[in-house]
Structure formats: C-alpha cells, structure tokens
Design an enzyme around this catalytic site. Sequence first.
Site, mmCIF file in Angstrom:
data_model
loop_
_atom_site.group_PDB
_atom_site.id
_atom_site.type_symbol
_atom_site.label_atom_id
_atom_site.label_comp_id
_atom_site.label_asym_id
_atom_site.label_seq_id
_atom_site.Cartn_x
_atom_site.Cartn_y
_atom_site.Cartn_z
ATOM 1 C CG HIS A 37 -27.711 -14.923 -10.717
ATOM 2 N ND1 HIS A 37 -26.718 -14.001 -10.562
ATOM 3 C CD2 HIS A 37 -28.697 -14.277 -11.413
ATOM 4 C CE1 HIS A 37 -27.080 -12.849 -11.099
ATOM 5 N NE2 HIS A 37 -28.275 -13.000 -11.621
ATOM 6 C CG HIS A 72 -34.458 -14.811 -16.551
ATOM 7 N ND1 HIS A 72 -33.983 -15.802 -15.722
ATOM 8 C CD2 HIS A 72 -34.332 -13.651 -15.847
ATOM 9 C CE1 HIS A 72 -33.583 -15.275 -14.589
ATOM 10 N NE2 HIS A 72 -33.795 -13.972 -14.627
#
Length: 751
Positions: A91, A45
Amino acid sequence: MTTATVDLAATMGVLPSEFKLIVELMGREPNITELGMFAVMWSEHCGYKYSRPILAYFKRYKEAMESTGLENAGIIPIGDGLGVTFKIESHNHPSAVEPYQGAATGVGGILRDIFTMGARPIAALNSLRFGPIHGHSPVEQQNRYLFEHVVAGISGYGNCVGVPTVSGEVGFHPRYSGNPLVNAMALGIVRLDEVTTASAGGVGNPVIYLGSATGKDGIHGATFASEELGEDSAAKRPNVQIGDPFAEKLLIEATLEALQTGAVHSIQDMGAAGLTCSTIEMSAKGNVGMDINLDKVPMRESDMTAYELMLSESQERMLCVAHKGREQEVIQVFERWGLPARVIGVITDTGRVRVIRHGALECDLDPHHLADMCPVYRQESAEPEYFREGAKLDVLNLSEVDHLLALKKLLASPNIASKRWVFGQYDQQVQTQTKVVPGAADAAVLAPRGTKVGISVKVDGNALWTYLDPYAGGQHAVLEAARNVACTGAKPVGVTDGLNFGSPQQPHVYWQFEQAVRGIADAAEALGTPVVSGNVSFYNQSELGEVLPTALIGMVGLVEDAETALGMAPGNGDCIAWVSVPFAETQYFGLGASQYLSVVHGLEQGRPEPPNAEAERGLHAFLIEGAKHRFIRSAHDISEGGGAVALLEMAFAGSLDIEIDLTGVPFPSKTNDAGRLFGEWPGVAFVSFRPADAEHLQGLAESNGLVWHIVGRAGVERSSIRASSDTVLDLKLVELRELWEYSLQRPFFDQ
C-alpha cells in the site's frame, strides 16, 4: 473513436492501443462506467501486465494464477487437518499521500484476503521503508512525518481489529524519500476441508453485498497504484480509502459465522477496484454471468453514479454468492453483527456482467475480457552501468578505522538500531497465541489452538543487496527469511513475496525485476519452499527518483512442537558457537554491499557474498534438530552489521555480558579484522548451549556439512570480542545497549 474518448481513457491509464483493443472486444465504444472498469482491471495493480511474464519463474505461483478459487492467498498444510494461509500486499502510494489511512487500509485489505478463504486471521506483519529521518531538512521532516503516521496507522487499525502484529522489519535509505514502501502481511488458520472459493456459480443464486456502505473514497485506487507519484500526488488523497477497524472486526466474525452455515457458495473481498473486481473476477472464475442492481447497494451518499459505485474502494466490504433459498441465513448472521447485508443481484447463464442504476443499463461486459485478456508486455531489459562499476570495489584497500567507533556507528544507525519504538506500539498478544514475541528471536512464533504445531513467520529483504546484485539479492531474501525461521527451530515451508520496484518501462528497472524474481524462484526451488502467493508494486518513484529495488520475502515455517521454539537470548553460563555453511574464496570478504561500508565508509559498492542454498538446508536441519531435542538454547543469524552486531543483539536480549574470540573461525584467507567483525556472511548462525551438549552439537553440525567453532560464553563479568591477535574490543554493554535501543526514536523527542 473520438479524440475526447481516447483522451479520457488516457487519464485513467489506458493506452491508445489498449483502448483500441477494448473497442474491438466489445464491438463498440465503452461508456464511462465500462471504461473505468477496464482501466482498473487492466492496470498493473490488478492485471499484472508487465510482471506476469516474469512471474512465470514461480512454478507454484503460476499454477495458482491459472487455477480457480485460491487466488486470495496461498495455503500450506500444517497437520491435524489444518492449513495456514498467508499473503503479502503493498500500500505504497496511498501511504505516501495519506500515511495513516494508507497504512491502516493496507492492514485491513490483507486481513480480508485471509478470512475470505474461511481462515481466521491469527497474525499480521509489516515491512516498511522510508527515507532518512535524522535531520531537519524539509525532506527529512517529511520522511519523519510519514514514518510516524504509517506506524500509527498500522497500530491504530491492527490493535483495534483484534489480530496481533507479531513481526516485521524497517529500513531506511535516501532512495525512499518521497515514496515510502508499506507492505502488509497476514496469516490465518483454516480447516482444509472448509476452504472457500471465489468462483461464482449456480444460475439463479443470489448475489449479496456484505459489510460497510460504499462511499466516494478510493475511486481509481488501483489505477493510482499503477502510476508514478508526482507533484500532484497530494491532490490524490481521495484515491485513498478510509478504514474502520471496528467494522472489520465485525466483518471477520460475521463472515466466518456465515461460512459455517453452509449457505455461502462463494465469496470475495472487494479489494482493489471494489465492486468491479469482485463482480468481474468471481464471474470469470466461475464462467457465469451476473446481473447487479446498484440501487440496492448500501451507499453513504444517495447521488452516487454507477461509475462511482463500481470503482469505489471503500473498505470493509465483501461480495458473496449464496445458495438459492438460503440467502436469509447469511443476511441474518450479518444483521446480528450489526452489518449491512443486501441482495443486489443474481447469477445468470448469459456469461455477461450487467449493471443497472436507476433503471438504466450502465454496464454490459464479458467478464473474461477484463479478467483474462489484459494485454501483457515484456519490456526491454538492460544491465545498468552502476552494476558493472560497483563490482570493482577493493575492500582490502579501505582506510583504517577505529573498530569500536565503527561498531558504535553501526549500532546507532537506523537500519540496525532496535525497532522497539515501532513494534512497542503494536498489540502482540491479542488472541493469546503468540509464543515468541517481536525482538525476542529472528522470527515470531505462534502456537495456534487446536494443534501443538508452532508457526514461525518472518518478512525480510535486503534492498541494498538487491540493488547491487539483483539476482543474488533475490536469492538472499529467501535464504535470510528461511534462516530466520530456522533459528526459531522451524522448518521453512512456504513463501509469499512482495516485489517493490520503479517503473517497468525503464530498461534497468525491468532488468532488476527479472533478475530478482529469478533469484527468488531459484532459491525457493532449492529450499523446497514454494512461492504460493505474492504482490507486485511498480512505479515506486517520485520527483526524487526511484526506490531501491526491494524484494521482500514472507517466510512461514513449522515447529513440530511450539514449546521447543527458540529465542535469541543465551542462558547464563551458556557456551556460544559459530555454525555456518563452508566459505568459498571471496573478493569482498563479507563487506561488499554491507552496512559497514555504507555507514562507516560512505560507500555503496561491491556485491553480497554468493549464496549457497543447498548448504543452507544443512544449517536448517542442524537448527531444527538441535532445537527439537533442546540441545540448542538460543540462535541468531548474521545479517546487517555482521557478526559483532549479531553477538551484541544476543547479549542485549539476554541482558548478559559475553566474551567472544573469533580468531579460530576459518574465514577465507586474507579476511581482515573488519571482515571478521562486520562482514555480512550468509549462512551463519550463532547458537548457545550448555557445555555438556557441545560434543553432540559438534557432531550434528559436522554431519550436516557445516563449520563448527566454539567462540565464547555468556554470563561473564565484562563483554569483549577478539577479532585477531591484534584486535580486541572491550565493550561496555550498558552503554552500547542504550545507543542501540534509543537511536531510532530520538528524532521524535528532539523535535
């Protein structure tokens, strides 16, 4: 190295080889705080360790990754000394386990990426994917719950923060069950001479914590986003941050006001990895050290450890470096807005990030080790069997179906039905700069104050196309998004990409990823629309399987004069014409990988038609010129569902019956009626215009190398579409519109 320490590292997602490298870099074993900081900064990430080699296809994006200061979002100049800054972020995993807060904090995070650059956010968009919601099985009920609460989270946060949600898209497929995709995009306006940097500097300059207090929510959120969802995913709700849109609104205003004082040297959002990412990245970019005293950090619970404080991803927080002696100017602004602002550290010449808690040194790291030395892996790549097998489809031997029944099925299918139930929950007009609202055109158009230029924006991507042909799917994602903004009269100028895939450690997934990125890069290069920002989200899979490879493109376009922006509704009495790039001979006749095959025949096979990026530039030029001089009154491109669906969407938008005859359109030879009606042909737009302007528009189309054919008119007594001499669909517009308008929301009223 002790077994216990290596095992602890593994729980944080650190591989044994990576732990060994950490020890080599540090010259000792890390303590738990340092290990946690490495874990988040070296996660996919934050560290992009699997995707970075492939992202090198993006020339402009590669430059941005290697530059300093402009990493939060990309910027495109729009004239009058202004620039538009924009980015998309995912998300997904937070939304799978806590849909309302997962979606809400996704909106908050992407807005902070915008205003930390000194830009005022003027618009938000979203792209959503879910499993089937029409049904009563436990999986479908869960999908419906996720869908409903994700939309509520987006509206609950976006409507309160004062930024309009102006555009987006929603898609459904069984492969998203268990792992929905929630991608948020935002745009802002900034003066080009006032863009702020994230590179810390100035030895002795104070480091100031800004915004909400730090809590125990969101700890290891970046690591959570870099692993697969499993049976224990619900237990990871503490990894999901809790959003406060009212605090975010105050943070926007306070930050922009503080930047105007000139007292801020540099600033960054505490996004993924919280205080860790902001302290490490700002120090590394500026080649400086930073001493931080965690005792001075505003915190919700006084017993928080250094590990918790450095890893928390609590929302609505920023870190800034002020010019020495001017810190009170920044603090006073934030206090006036009712927000905490505390000096928690200082810039040093040590080249180290050192963190103290309760008088003890809890962290002593070289920031470059975390920010710049993440291991990079180029994975094994393998073309999957399904790709070869799916190409064998023979669309000319499909069983005969009733075309009107097929049209009704398509209009009612969740991928095509109206999304008004979704965007009707969003505030579209706050700030009063939204010129073209959701549902009125192929893209939204904003008319920002201070310039007459209009900004057209759209996020798009066809996951089924990307699955069945990743390279072409990547190309088409760019071309479709560009065509959408061109249909409003805007010139496409820049791209942000949201890349959502399964585990990169699976050879077929890595192949899908590389092929899609290569397609995006090639199409963006051909159109001259650089990829200036973006996001990669891997490990989108659960016990139900991996998601479809979903490559999303956020496209920004510029309209010379916002007053000339187009919608898709024709005027009463308008002619309607088909304008397209020239067609090549084809194997699938527009039906490969189409919604018609999926919805009507239950097949997901074939491939999309090959794209023609160079020819599409001619289509853009035609649409832009025609809109600029007001010869074109409306425009709408063919996408999912094909031409019949696109024409009816125009009729619905204008509340006008249409009479259409497609028999003169020069489709490839052997194209059958299904291909004419439902083929998803790329590079096609329907335009409406006054009869007196037909000759001028035909000349403009032909001068741009396009196919031009007048197919009908709007404002007749009864709607019909003729596909051939043998096939005419007599249509009841009111009945079809009701089917299209209410199908998506029906499950929420039938419960």
